[in-house]
Design a protein around this motif. Structure first.
Motif, PDB file in Angstrom:
ATOM      1  N   TYR A   1       0.839  -1.194   0.000  1.00 19.56           N
ATOM      2  CA  TYR A   1       0.000   0.000   0.000  1.00 19.56           C
ATOM      3  C   TYR A   1       0.877   1.249   0.000  1.00 19.56           C
TER       4      TYR A   1
ATOM      5  N   GLY B   1      -2.069   7.794   0.538  1.00 13.62           N
ATOM      6  CA  GLY B   1      -2.638   8.903  -0.220  1.00 13.62           C
ATOM      7  C   GLY B   1      -2.872  10.074   0.720  1.00 13.62           C
TER       8      GLY B   1
ATOM      9  N   GLN C   1      -6.523   1.136   5.062  1.00 15.26           N
ATOM     10  CA  GLN C   1      -7.274   1.864   4.039  1.00 15.26           C
ATOM     11  C   GLN C   1      -8.064   3.019   4.652  1.00 15.26           C
TER      12      GLN C   1
ATOM     13  N   GLY D   1      -5.849   5.954   4.959  1.00 17.24           N
ATOM     14  CA  GLY D   1      -5.535   6.625   3.705  1.00 17.24           C
ATOM     15  C   GLY D   1      -4.584   5.872   2.804  1.00 17.24           C
ATOM     16  N   TYR D   2      -4.260   4.631   3.138  1.00 22.37           N
ATOM     17  CA  TYR D   2      -3.372   3.827   2.296  1.00 22.37           C
ATOM     18  C   TYR D   2      -4.165   3.193   1.159  1.00 22.37           C
ATOM     19  N   ARG D   3      -3.538   3.199  -0.034  1.00 25.03           N
ATOM     20  CA  ARG D   3      -4.188   2.679  -1.222  1.00 25.03           C
ATOM     21  C   ARG D   3      -3.339   1.566  -1.854  1.00 25.03           C
TER      22      ARG D   3
END
Length: 286
Positions: free
Chosen positions: A135, A138, A269, A272-274
């Protein structure tokens, strides 16, 4: 693809002079070789074990590097993206040297191809040990509700706790056996672990981060003792470490998750992890 096309060396400086630009060209996908070689350069070639590391690269006809590997026994060999033909040639080369491998880690397709080639060439038993997802951060979102407490960087007085928690983390995740004391000393030396603690200073969870190299920082490990899970402590610690890495100037903040753990995948997620790409760890036996 001939096995001899793979160039192998135990010289880290030579490897980085030839493969460094290739590794830095895709810092997210190459986060493991970047951070491991940086650690070896800073802390010594026997950081991960008594046996000397091995490095390798594969060049195209124009001299451009198209793939690389590193092996720091007793850990698995780590590879970058490989075609099945490249993986087979590497397996032939390493088997011909009598190299003992505990397994392979790296991009999903590359590890699958190498594991199959290793089994063909050595008759070793192979099995998937872990399915992972990489990841990238973002927009950082601090998880709500925020648990009571505060963040604090671990220092020398926390060494014994860091050792104990790292041992527990390794037992849960099936780590290969990096020396816990060396790990703790290294992290303390650059402020590489942040606790989430109570207002009176009792640590509740930890989140670590690698030193910045090639603009990327990887968050690891993240750990909460079993009796304290489910209360948001790991999420708070991870958000704080991620914020600090971004404010320090890291252009890419990364982490790996175990795909068999939906709780951690959902947590990251929400922060803010993508998703970037899928990776895997294969284990080899006799």
């Amino acid at each position: 693809m001939r096995p001899e096309n793979w160039y192998l060396t135990d010289d880290l400086d030579e490897f980085l002079s030839r493969a460094g630009d290739f590794l830095r060209s895709r810092p997210a996908l190459h986060t493991v070789p970047l951070t491991v070689t940086d650690a070896l350069r800073r802390r010594g070639m026997h950081l991960y074990g008594r046996e000397a590391p091995l490095f390798g690269l594969l060049e195209a006809g124009d001299g451009a590097v198209r793939a690389a590997l590193l092996h720091t026994p007793p850990f698995q060999i780590n590879v970058t993206a490989l075609t099945p033909q490249e993986a087979d040639a590497l397996a032939v080369r390493l088997a011909g040297l009598g190299r003992s491998l505990a397994g392979v880690s790296g991009p999903k397709d590359a590890t699958e191809a190498f594991a199959a080639a290793w089994q063909r060439r050595t008759a070793a038993a192979v099995a998937v040990g872990k399915r992972q997802r990489l990841y990238r951060l973002g927009e950082l979102t601090v998880p709500e509700p925020r648990p009571r407490g505060r963040a604090r960087i671990a220092g020398p007085a926390d060494r014994e706790l860091l050792i104990r928690w790292f041992e527990e983390f390794e037992e849960i995740t099936g780590g290969v056996g990096q020396d816990p004391g060396n790990w703790a000393d290294a992290r303390i030396s650059y402020g590489g672990v942040t606790f989430w603690e109570t207002d009176d200073g009792t640590p509740l969870a930890m989140a670590g981060a690698t030193p910045e190299t090639a603009g990327q920082v990887r968050i690891a490990p993240v750990y909460t003792p079993a009796a304290l899970r489910g209360r948001g402590y790991a999420g708070a610690a991870t958000a704080e470490v991620s914020r600090a890495a971004r404010e320090a100037g890291a252009s890419e903040i990364l982490l790996f998750t175990d795909l068999d753990n939906p709780t951690s995948n959902g947590l990251y997620q929400r922060i803010g992890y993508r998703p970037v790409s899928d990776f895997a760890v294969w284990r080899f036996g006799d």
